[in-house]
Design a protein around this motif. Structure first.
Motif, short mmCIF file in Angstrom:
data_model
loop_
_atom_site.label_atom_id
_atom_site.label_comp_id
_atom_site.label_asym_id
_atom_site.label_seq_id
_atom_site.Cartn_x
_atom_site.Cartn_y
_atom_site.Cartn_z
N PHE A 124 34.65 38.56 21.95
CA PHE A 124 35.84 37.86 22.45
C PHE A 124 36.10 38.25 23.90
O PHE A 124 36.37 37.41 24.76
CB PHE A 124 37.05 38.19 21.58
N GLY A 125 36.01 39.56 24.16
CA GLY A 125 36.22 40.03 25.52
C GLY A 125 35.14 39.55 26.48
O GLY A 125 35.42 39.15 27.59
N LEU A 126 33.88 39.55 25.98
CA LEU A 126 32.75 39.14 26.83
C LEU A 126 32.95 37.74 27.39
O LEU A 126 32.65 37.48 28.55
CB LEU A 126 31.46 39.13 25.99
N SER A 127 33.47 36.85 26.54
CA SER A 127 33.59 35.47 26.98
C SER A 127 34.91 35.23 27.72
O SER A 127 35.23 34.10 28.06
CB SER A 127 33.48 34.53 25.78
N THR A 128 35.68 36.30 27.91
CA THR A 128 36.91 36.15 28.69
C THR A 128 36.64 36.61 30.11
O THR A 128 36.12 37.70 30.33
CB THR A 128 38.03 37.03 28.09
N ASP A 129 37.00 35.75 31.06
CA ASP A 129 36.76 36.07 32.46
C ASP A 129 37.91 36.93 32.97
O ASP A 129 39.07 36.50 32.94
CB ASP A 129 36.68 34.75 33.25
N PRO A 130 37.60 38.17 33.45
CA PRO A 130 38.70 39.04 33.90
C PRO A 130 39.52 38.40 35.02
O PRO A 130 40.72 38.65 35.12
CB PRO A 130 37.99 40.31 34.36
N ALA A 131 38.89 37.57 35.80
CA ALA A 131 39.62 36.94 36.91
C ALA A 131 40.74 36.06 36.40
O ALA A 131 41.74 35.82 37.09
CB ALA A 131 38.65 36.12 37.76
N GLN A 132 40.60 35.57 35.13
CA GLN A 132 41.64 34.69 34.59
C GLN A 132 42.79 35.48 33.98
O GLN A 132 43.83 34.91 33.65
CB GLN A 132 41.03 33.78 33.53
N ILE A 133 42.58 36.78 33.76
CA ILE A 133 43.62 37.56 33.10
C ILE A 133 44.77 37.85 34.05
O ILE A 133 45.94 37.74 33.69
CB ILE A 133 43.04 38.86 32.52
N TRP A 134 44.44 38.20 35.31
CA TRP A 134 45.50 38.60 36.25
C TRP A 134 46.61 37.56 36.36
O TRP A 134 47.79 37.94 36.28
CB TRP A 134 44.90 38.92 37.64
#
Lengths: 392, 173
Positions: free
Chosen positions: A278-288
């Protein structure tokens, strides 16, 4: 040959990383779930290392992880526990739904997510983490407390509600109208009823198959049945996860304990793979960008969960401190919030991932901490100290 | 006396009892057989304190300790309620011909009219044993019946179905 080498190295690195994280979580006394998520986020899509070779294994493993999470959830409780929870805490269940589903739905709509995705976000904020909370109550020595039955009842009701919610969500995600969604819910309710009936009346047969001395045999039976039923429910348009949950319910109590013991190492393994995936497919740039919203949502739904636990415990005649303990115990969100978000994501609504990740990160860590210091919080907000002694 | 029973979904069962002496006792029996015994805090009526955690075998040992003592007491109560009914504890001695044989072999019911309602074996209690239940030397049979029947049964267990025992059956009360 080269790709095989790469696969082993990547998988080895993943599991070694998980070992370190699990150790760290243990030392810090927090749940490992948020750490697994963070680890996933920092690799994969938009992360440091793409981990391409391991991806096929991780994505299949994560699907199995969801099934095992739901299967062991179904194994957790019995029909009589469900019936008693329904009888005693039906209203708490409704309060739980209203107070905790609506903030997520509202936030989703405010973020201009599509309506179905907002519904999924409502599910994310609604369902507490029964895994985290059950362990927490044991660790804090609260199993014998008077507020604990109300906490566990709310969890059971959420679990069973999820078996109805997932098919509805799935129907909606695949573009079905409200009528079809209702049909999905009815079907799911019928299936849950059937599973409970099977556990009651054909339970001894299932028990006989599973009560073989041979662990390997029992494990294969369980996994075989789970995957077959999961496949069938998936084919029917409901979620495979619901099928696995039904198998869990249908396994009678006598053998459920053994089944849990057999499955728990597998579940831990594949559930961790699921969180990482789940984390792998989440782009950290989209979390901020969504971090603020996730935090606000976490604060609001912390308060609403405390209110839920407060209400449920009050129905059981529990006093001030106990009510606050019940409320704070329920705050932790974890595996099932991620399961719901994952379902929404596989149906093509990837926008839910960043906010769900950030939200679960906050509450999987903050929830247990809040529960731990509940009594000192109670002392603060009620400086008069001693609660009234209104024993019944 | 009232014992309140609440299910703890996914954990086990919780029992709560207010003793006549005014204390509250809470017992959580977990599914794996583990038991927690506690009482409530004075400051916070809902918080269990002093929880004693017992493993399954420890809980079983304590349960049997309480249960076995209560068992003979219960039969004593029972025989008090029915006039003419008595209870007795009869040991299976090394001399007994029934050590190693089954309860059915004694034909206790047919021969003496007494019922063997339990077998106490070490710290284990077998209640309502069937005829196939084997008897071991050292067992204690808990039987109920008439005073005379019990006397006959005691002789039967000790000596077997001998002339003397038969005479006891037929002889004057």
């Amino acid at each position: 040959m080269h790709s095989l080498t790469l696969l082993f190295v990547e998988l080895g690195a993943i599991f070694a990383g998980l070992a370190v994280l699990s150790w760290a979580a243990n030392r810090l006394g927090i749940s490992a779930i948020p750490l697994y998520l963070v680890a996933g986020v920092f690799f994969g899509t938009g992360g440091l290392v793409p981990l391409d070779a391991a991806l096929p294994f991780v994505s299949i493993g994560s699907e199995i992880g969801v099934l095992l999470l739901l299967l062991t959830l179904g194994l957790e409780f019995t029909a009589s526990e469900l019936v008693q929870s329904l009888r005693r805490h039906r209203r708490s269940g409704i309060v739980d739904f209203v107070l905790n589903f609506l903030p997520g739905l509202g936030a989703g709509l405010l973020l201009r997510l599509p309506f179905v995705v907002a519904v999924a976000l409502g599910g994310v904020t609604w369902i507490s983490s029964s895994g985290l909370i059950a362990r927490l109550l044991g660790d804090l020595g609260r199993l014998a407390n008077r507020e604990t039955p109300s906490v566990l009842s709310v969890l059971v009701l959420e679990d069973i509600a999820m078996a109805l919610f997932l098919p509805v969500l799935l129907v909606m995600l695949s573009g079905g109208g409200p009528l079809q969604a209702l049909g999905g819910a009815a079907l799911a309710m019928g299936a849950v009823g059937l599973a409970l009936y099977a556990a009651r009346h054909a339970g001894h047969r299932i028990a006989r198959i599973l009560s073989t001395k041979n662990d390997e045999l029992a494990l294969f039976w369980l996994l075989g049945a789970t995957l077959l039923v999961a496949g069938a429910t998936e084919a029917l348009g409901a979620s495979a996860a619901v099928g696995a949950f039904l198998v869990g319910i249908a396994v009678p109590t006598e053998v459920a304990d053994r089944a849990r013991v057999l499955l728990s190492p597998l579940r831990d393994l594949f559930a961790a793979v699921f969180f990482v995936s789940f984390g792998l497919s989440t782009d950290p740039a989209q979390i901020w960008p969504v971090l603020g919203v996730a935090l606000a949502l976490a604060v609001v739904t912390t308060l609403t969960k405390v209110a839920t636990g407060w209400h449920a415990a009050r129905r059981d005649g529990v006093q001030f401190n106990g009510r606050l303990r019940a409320g704070t115990a329920l705050v932790a969100r974890g595996e099932f919030s991620i399961v719901i978000a994952g379902l929404a994501a596989t149906a093509g609504s990837d926008d839910i991932k960043p906010i769900a990740t950030a939200y679960v990160l906050v509450l999987a860590v903050a929830g247990p901490i809040l529960a731990r210091y509940s009594d000192s919080i109670a002392g603060r907000i009620r400086p008069s100290g001693r609660p009234r002694r209104a024993r019944t | 006396m009232e014992i309140e029973e609440t299910l703890l979904p996914g954990v086990g069962i919780r029992y709560e009892m207010a003793t006549r002496a005014g204390r509250a006792i809470v017992i959580v029996v977990e599914r794996d057989g583990g038991v927690q015994v506690g009482t409530y805090s004075a400051d916070d009526p809902d918080q269990a304190l002093e929880c004693i955690v017992l493993d399954a075998d420890e809980a079983l040992a304590i349960g049997e300790l309480l249960g076995a003592a209560r068992m003979s007491q219960r039969f004593a109560d029972l025989s008090r309620e029915v006039p003419g009914l008595e209870s007795a504890r009869l040991p299976v001695t090394p001399e007994s011909p029934y050590g190693g044989r089954s309860l059915g072999d004694t034909h206790a019911r047919t021969r003496t009219g007494c019922s063997v309602v339990a077998i106490v074996r070490g710290d284990e209690v077998i209640s309502s044993p069937g005829p196939a239940e084997p008897l071991h030397v050292g067992d204690t049979l808990v039987a109920i019946g008439t005073e005379r029947g019990l006397r006959t049964l005691a002789a039967l267990i000790e000596n077997g179905w001998t002339e003397e025992v038969r005479a006891l059956c037929a002889g004057p009360a």
